[in-house]
Design a protein around this motif. Structure first.
Motif, PDB file in Angstrom:
ATOM      1  N   VAL A 158      99.771  -3.246   0.406  1.00 57.17           N
ATOM      2  CA  VAL A 158     100.571  -3.023  -0.907  1.00 57.17           C
ATOM      3  C   VAL A 158     100.505  -4.544  -1.798  1.00 57.17           C
ATOM      4  O   VAL A 158     100.276  -5.415  -1.134  1.00 57.17           O
ATOM      5  CB  VAL A 158     101.820  -2.789  -0.487  1.00 57.17           C
ATOM      6  N   HIS A 159     100.311  -4.194  -3.079  1.00 53.66           N
ATOM      7  CA  HIS A 159     100.420  -5.407  -3.979  1.00 53.66           C
ATOM      8  C   HIS A 159     101.390  -4.986  -5.012  1.00 53.66           C
ATOM      9  O   HIS A 159     100.883  -3.789  -5.834  1.00 53.66           O
ATOM     10  CB  HIS A 159      99.061  -5.977  -4.256  1.00 53.66           C
ATOM     11  N   LEU A 160     102.264  -5.477  -5.239  1.00 51.46           N
ATOM     12  CA  LEU A 160     103.437  -5.231  -6.206  1.00 51.46           C
ATOM     13  C   LEU A 160     102.939  -5.759  -7.710  1.00 51.46           C
ATOM     14  O   LEU A 160     102.722  -6.870  -7.859  1.00 51.46           O
ATOM     15  CB  LEU A 160     104.905  -5.452  -5.983  1.00 51.46           C
ATOM     16  N   ALA A 198     101.424  -2.255 -16.341  1.00 55.08           N
ATOM     17  CA  ALA A 198     100.770  -3.226 -17.247  1.00 55.08           C
ATOM     18  C   ALA A 198      99.796  -4.290 -16.889  1.00 55.08           C
ATOM     19  O   ALA A 198      99.092  -4.887 -17.472  1.00 55.08           O
ATOM     20  CB  ALA A 198     101.758  -3.699 -18.322  1.00 55.08           C
ATOM     21  N   ASP A 199      99.910  -4.662 -15.545  1.00 57.51           N
ATOM     22  CA  ASP A 199      99.268  -5.666 -14.931  1.00 57.51           C
ATOM     23  C   ASP A 199      98.334  -5.454 -13.974  1.00 57.51           C
ATOM     24  O   ASP A 199      97.378  -6.204 -13.618  1.00 57.51           O
ATOM     25  CB  ASP A 199     100.354  -6.969 -14.138  1.00 57.51           C
ATOM     26  N   LEU A 200      98.353  -4.125 -13.525  1.00 57.98           N
ATOM     27  CA  LEU A 200      97.437  -3.633 -12.456  1.00 57.98           C
ATOM     28  C   LEU A 200      96.224  -3.136 -13.217  1.00 57.98           C
ATOM     29  O   LEU A 200      95.896  -2.300 -14.073  1.00 57.98           O
ATOM     30  CB  LEU A 200      97.910  -2.458 -11.646  1.00 57.98           C
ATOM     31  N   GLU A 201      95.062  -4.081 -12.651  1.00 60.29           N
ATOM     32  CA  GLU A 201      93.665  -3.672 -12.973  1.00 60.29           C
ATOM     33  C   GLU A 201      92.968  -2.782 -12.155  1.00 60.29           C
ATOM     34  O   GLU A 201      93.369  -2.522 -11.132  1.00 60.29           O
ATOM     35  CB  GLU A 201      92.822  -5.116 -12.901  1.00 60.29           C
ATOM     36  N   ALA A 202      92.071  -2.061 -12.553  1.00 59.64           N
ATOM     37  CA  ALA A 202      91.049  -1.183 -11.771  1.00 59.64           C
ATOM     38  C   ALA A 202      90.916  -1.433 -10.464  1.00 59.64           C
ATOM     39  O   ALA A 202      91.075  -0.704  -9.404  1.00 59.64           O
ATOM     40  CB  ALA A 202      89.962  -0.661 -12.650  1.00 59.64           C
ATOM     41  N   ASP A 203      90.639  -2.640 -10.191  1.00 60.02           N
ATOM     42  CA  ASP A 203      90.221  -3.127  -8.788  1.00 60.02           C
ATOM     43  C   ASP A 203      91.428  -3.071  -7.778  1.00 60.02           C
ATOM     44  O   ASP A 203      91.197  -2.594  -6.591  1.00 60.02           O
ATOM     45  CB  ASP A 203      89.351  -4.246  -8.579  1.00 60.02           C
ATOM     46  N   ILE A 230      91.595   0.666  -7.132  1.00 61.00           N
ATOM     47  CA  ILE A 230      90.766   0.992  -6.294  1.00 61.00           C
ATOM     48  C   ILE A 230      91.155   0.687  -4.583  1.00 61.00           C
ATOM     49  O   ILE A 230      90.902   1.530  -3.674  1.00 61.00           O
ATOM     50  CB  ILE A 230      89.551   0.561  -6.542  1.00 61.00           C
ATOM     51  N   GLU A 231      91.485  -0.464  -4.625  1.00 68.32           N
ATOM     52  CA  GLU A 231      91.723  -1.028  -3.154  1.00 68.32           C
ATOM     53  C   GLU A 231      92.883  -0.313  -2.650  1.00 68.32           C
ATOM     54  O   GLU A 231      92.892   0.160  -1.408  1.00 68.32           O
ATOM     55  CB  GLU A 231      92.312  -2.378  -3.273  1.00 68.32           C
ATOM     56  N   HIS A 232      93.992   0.139  -3.309  1.00 68.21           N
ATOM     57  CA  HIS A 232      95.187   0.714  -2.692  1.00 68.21           C
ATOM     58  C   HIS A 232      94.850   2.125  -2.452  1.00 68.21           C
ATOM     59  O   HIS A 232      94.990   2.514  -1.292  1.00 68.21           O
ATOM     60  CB  HIS A 232      96.211   1.163  -3.848  1.00 68.21           C
ATOM     61  N   LEU A 233      93.915   2.860  -3.113  1.00 76.92           N
ATOM     62  CA  LEU A 233      93.720   4.209  -2.831  1.00 76.92           C
ATOM     63  C   LEU A 233      92.384   4.229  -1.741  1.00 76.92           C
ATOM     64  O   LEU A 233      92.610   5.131  -0.943  1.00 76.92           O
ATOM     65  CB  LEU A 233      92.926   4.767  -4.041  1.00 76.92           C
ATOM     66  N   SER A 272     103.851   1.129  -8.359  1.00 79.12           N
ATOM     67  CA  SER A 272     102.960   2.638  -9.003  1.00 79.12           C
ATOM     68  C   SER A 272     101.974   2.834  -8.138  1.00 79.12           C
ATOM     69  O   SER A 272     101.479   3.672  -7.588  1.00 79.12           O
ATOM     70  CB  SER A 272     102.767   2.263 -10.125  1.00 79.12           C
ATOM     71  N   ALA A 273     100.951   1.791  -7.791  1.00 80.92           N
ATOM     72  CA  ALA A 273      99.667   1.988  -7.036  1.00 80.92           C
ATOM     73  C   ALA A 273      99.928   2.212  -5.660  1.00 80.92           C
ATOM     74  O   ALA A 273      99.151   3.314  -5.170  1.00 80.92           O
ATOM     75  CB  ALA A 273      98.866   0.680  -7.283  1.00 80.92           C
ATOM     76  N   TYR A 274     100.931   1.546  -4.814  1.00 84.02           N
ATOM     77  CA  TYR A 274     101.286   1.848  -3.494  1.00 84.02           C
ATOM     78  C   TYR A 274     101.744   3.263  -3.473  1.00 84.02           C
ATOM     79  O   TYR A 274     101.323   4.076  -2.738  1.00 84.02           O
ATOM     80  CB  TYR A 274     102.223   0.788  -3.092  1.00 84.02           C
ATOM     81  N   ALA A 275     102.699   3.512  -4.362  1.00 85.86           N
ATOM     82  CA  ALA A 275     103.446   4.868  -4.311  1.00 85.86           C
ATOM     83  C   ALA A 275     102.386   6.127  -4.647  1.00 85.86           C
ATOM     84  O   ALA A 275     102.434   7.051  -3.800  1.00 85.86           O
ATOM     85  CB  ALA A 275     104.480   5.102  -5.235  1.00 85.86           C
TER      86      ALA A 275
END
Length: 248
Positions: A106-108, A112-117, A120-123, A164-167
Motif C-alpha cells: 500500500v502507498h497512500l 491527483a498525485d498517483l502516477e500510472a506506475d 500498476i504496482e498496487h494492481l 484509492s489505488a489500494y482500495a
C-alpha cells in the motif's frame, strides 16, 4: 495432513498463518520476495516452538508426528508475468489443500498525485498476481478439493480519501473471489477482511498518515490468523465465504 501455500509469508499475517498451520503438522510452501527472509522463516518453522504439536483432524494424531516439510519459493509479485516460470521451476506437489493469499502493498496518496506506475504496482501485487497464481494452482487445488483464502482489507469494502489505488485493488480482489466461488464449485473460497492490524505495513501506513504507530492500538496478526485458520478447519458441509476482523 495437508499442504498449504502461503504468499506474503514473511509479513505479519502471512507469518502468523504459517506458524499456526505448522503447529498443526501441515506441509507448507512459503512464498515471498526475499529469499533471505524466507530462509530465516523456514528455519524457525522447522524446529523449536513451531514443530508440529496438534492437528486439525484428531484421528490423525499419529501421522502428525512426522516432520512436516517447509518449502520456500521466492516470488516477485510486482511481475505477474514471471510467476508461471517460478512455479514451474519449483516443482509443486500435484495436490494442494489450500492457498492463502496474504501478500500485499500500500502507498497512500490522493488521486491527483498517483502516477500510472503506482497504480500498476498496487494492481500487480494485490490483484493480478493473486489471480495468476490461483490460475496456475487450480489443477492442484481441484485434485484436493482445496480451499482458497484471500486476505483482503476493510478497504475492500469502503474506499477512503488517499486510499484509492489500494482500495481499487482490494475491491478487485473481492470480485475475483466472488467469481471464483461461482466458477469452481468443488473448491471453498473465503475472503478475510482485516481491519487495522499490527504489522510492518501498518507501521508504514501510520508514517504516511503522519501519526505515531502503537502496536496495542491494532489487532494482532496472530488474532487474524486464528480467524483465518478456523475457516480452513470448518467441516466440509459449510464454508465461511466472507469474514471481517476489526480491532476492538
Amino acid at each position: 495432513m495437508g499442504t498449504y501455500l502461503i504468499t506474503g509469508a514473511t509479513g505479519g499475517i502471512g507469518t502468523a498463518v504459517a506458524e499456526l498451520l505448522r503447529e498443526r503438522g501441515h506441509d507448507l510452501v512459503l512464498t515471498a520476495r526475499s529469499p533471505q527472509r524466507l530462509g530465516e522463516l523456514a528455519g524457525r518453522l522447522r524446529g523449536g516452538a513451531h514443530a508440529p504439536t496438534q492437528v486439525i483432524n484428531p484421528e490423525a494424531v499419529a501421522s502428525s508426528r512426522r516432520d512436516a516439510s517447509v518449502t520456500t519459493i521466492p516470488l516477485d509479485l510486482t511481475e505477474p508475468l514471471r510467476i508461471e516460470a517460478s512455479i514451474a521451476a519449483a516443482g509443486l506437489p500435484p495436490r494442494l489443500d489450500g492457498v492463502v493469499h496474504a501478500a500485499g502493498m500500500v502507498h497512500l496518496a490522493p488521486v491527483a498525485d498517483l502516477e500510472a506506475d503506482e497504480w500498476i504496482e498496487h494492481l500487480s501485487v494485490n490483484l493480478v498476481s493473486a489471480a495468476e497464481l490461483t490460475r496456475l494452482l487450480l489443477p492442484a487445488l481441484r485434485a484436493a478439493e482445496g480451499h482458497i483464502v484471500f486476505v483482503n482489507s476493510t478497504a475492500g469494502l469502503r474506499a477512503n480519501p488517499e486510499w484509492s489505488a489500494y482500495a481499487a485493488s482490494k475491491f478487485g480482489l473481492r470480485a475475483l473471489a466472488d467469481s471464483l466461488r461461482a466458477e469452481e464449485p468443488s473448491l471453498r473460497v473465503t475472503t478475510v477482511y482485516p481491519g487495522r492490524t499490527a504489522t510492518e505495513m501498518q507501521r508504514k501506513v501510520r508514517a504516511q498518515e503522519g501519526h505515531p504507530y502503537a502496536e496495542d492500538d491494532f489487532a494482532a496478526p496472530a488474532t487474524v490468523a486464528r480467524v483465518l485458520v478456523s475457516t480452513l478447519e470448518l467441516p466440509r458441509d459449510a464454508v465461511v465465504s466472507d469474514v471481517t476482523v476489526r480491532p476492538n
